[in-house]
Scaffold this active site. Structure first.
Site, PDB file in Angstrom:
ATOM      1  N   LYS A  81      -6.381 -13.159  28.516  1.00 41.25           N
ATOM      2  CA  LYS A  81      -7.459 -13.280  27.745  1.00 41.25           C
ATOM      3  C   LYS A  81      -7.333 -14.606  26.815  1.00 41.25           C
ATOM      4  O   LYS A  81      -8.314 -15.325  26.760  1.00 41.25           O
ATOM      5  CB  LYS A  81      -7.779 -12.104  26.917  1.00 41.25           C
ATOM      6  CG  LYS A  81      -8.316 -10.993  28.076  1.00 41.25           C
ATOM      7  CD  LYS A  81      -8.484  -9.630  27.300  1.00 41.25           C
ATOM      8  CE  LYS A  81      -8.689  -8.468  27.935  1.00 41.25           C
ATOM      9  NZ  LYS A  81      -8.752  -7.146  27.626  1.00 41.25           N
ATOM     10  N   GLN A  85      -7.228  -4.220  21.892  1.00 41.54           N
ATOM     11  CA  GLN A  85      -6.910  -3.953  23.146  1.00 41.54           C
ATOM     12  C   GLN A  85      -6.344  -2.608  23.365  1.00 41.54           C
ATOM     13  O   GLN A  85      -5.581  -2.062  22.520  1.00 41.54           O
ATOM     14  CB  GLN A  85      -5.561  -4.820  23.638  1.00 41.54           C
ATOM     15  CG  GLN A  85      -5.163  -4.623  25.050  1.00 41.54           C
ATOM     16  CD  GLN A  85      -6.250  -5.013  25.726  1.00 41.54           C
ATOM     17  OE1 GLN A  85      -6.746  -6.038  25.970  1.00 41.54           O
ATOM     18  NE2 GLN A  85      -6.333  -4.081  27.011  1.00 41.54           N
ATOM     19  N   ASP A 138     -16.563  -6.401  23.420  1.00 39.89           N
ATOM     20  CA  ASP A 138     -16.040  -5.322  24.620  1.00 39.89           C
ATOM     21  C   ASP A 138     -17.480  -4.372  24.757  1.00 39.89           C
ATOM     22  O   ASP A 138     -17.264  -3.846  25.932  1.00 39.89           O
ATOM     23  CB  ASP A 138     -14.836  -4.460  24.369  1.00 39.89           C
ATOM     24  CG  ASP A 138     -13.662  -4.996  24.671  1.00 39.89           C
ATOM     25  OD1 ASP A 138     -13.722  -5.871  25.635  1.00 39.89           O
ATOM     26  OD2 ASP A 138     -12.459  -4.561  24.053  1.00 39.89           O
TER      27      ASP A 138
END
Ligand code: NDP
Length: 282
Positions: free
Chosen positions: A52, A96, A119
């Protein structure tokens, strides 16, 4: 059979994002910035974060990495999220998952400012999506929809089956397909006669985390099959390899369109993270 080449399609999306970032800079605005929080030493998480961060760099998005030890406390995580929420130089926040044992991921995700939640996991954003309101869309289902729409620009009336009901993939995927007027069935581990159900699908999205669960004879001739699964298995030769949730060689004999693993949905997930970050920057 159309092989849905996620790497090539994601590269097109990233090029678009790169051009949009460049236009922002040319207009005298600062680069979008994504804060990435990685706690613990899960090797898969480290790999995902590396990918990412690299993808951000390639399109001109600034990434700010925050690495925390596996024994991080919930309080420390919440304090970091609060700090990032308050920082005007940070547009997007990605925590994460999974978090180390002892941390409550739900509480941490709910603490992220909804407008920085790239997200799309915050309950407000998840709720908006479930209601069919404009919202931040989670990256993996957004990527799946993009691939599906390459094959079916109009999904109205098509029969879609989503295998998996997780908050990350299955549920938001179902909401996106409903919003496109597909007729959607969501299957899970308690579903009866999954093969029969799958055979009814014009569009089959599989996110179960079970290596090669879906066999060729579960697939309707010509169906579009999106394989979200990423499973590390050891082959007969003793070598580790990645396989999806769909038995690829069998599915390729029957499907009209199919994603490979790796190189299918995965690259799209990253491309949509970049898009969501740019969008969060406004
Ligand atoms: P979860 O484990 O959170 O959810 C799996 C879902 O599949 C659950 O709803 C479960 O049912 C269902 N399921 C499990 N086994 C079966 C079965 N035998 N038959 C029918 N349904 C079953 O996983 P995620 O949604 O997070 O991820 C799914 C897969 O996608 C994983 O392989 C993951 O690595 C991959 N992934 C890939 C991404 C990418 O970018 N390509 C991003 C995110 C995930 P129940 O609810 O009843 O337990």
């Amino acid at each position: 059979m159309i092989l849905l080449d996620g790497r090539a399609i994601a590269a097109e999306l990233r090029a678009e994002t790169r051009a949009q970032v460049a236009a922002r800079l040319a207009a005298g605005r600062r680069a979008p910035a994504l804060a990435v929080v990685l706690a613990g030493d899960d090797p898969a998480s480290h790999l995902y974060v590396r990918n990412k961060v690299k993808a951000c760099r390639e399109v001109g998005i600034r990434s700010l990495e925050h690495r925390l030890p596996a024994d991080v406390t919930q309080g420390r995580l919440l304090a970091l999220v609060a700090e990032l929420n308050a920082n005007p130089e940070v547009d997007g926040i990605l925590v994460q998952l999974p978090l180390p044992p002892g941390c409550d991921a739900r509480e941490v995700v709910a603490a992220i400012a909804p407008h920085k939640d790239v997200d799309g996991f915050h309950p407000l954003n998840a709720g908006r999506l479930a209601l069919g309101w404009p919202s931040v869309v989670p990256c993996t289902p957004a990527g799946c929809l993009h691939l599906i729409e390459r094959v079916h620009p109009d999904l109205a009336g098509l029969q879609a089956v989503v295998v998996g009901r997780s908050p990350v993939v299955g549920r938001p995927m179902a909401s996106l397909l409903i919003a496109r007027s597909a007729t959607v069935t969501v299957a899970h581990s308690r579903t009866r006669d999954l093969p029969r159900l799958c055979r009814e699908a014009d569009i089959l999205v599989v996110a179960a985390g079970r290596p090669e669960l879906v066999r060729g004879d579960w697939i309707r001739q010509g169906a579009t099959v999106i394989d979200v699964g990423i499973n590390r298995v050891t082959g007969p030769d003793g070598q580790a390899r990645l396989v999806g949730d769909v038995a690829f060689a069998e599915a390729a004999q029957v499907a009209g369109a199919l994603t490979p693993v790796p190189g299918g949905v995965g690259p799209l997930t990253v491309a949509f993270l970049l898009r969501n970050t740019l969008q969060a920057a406004g």
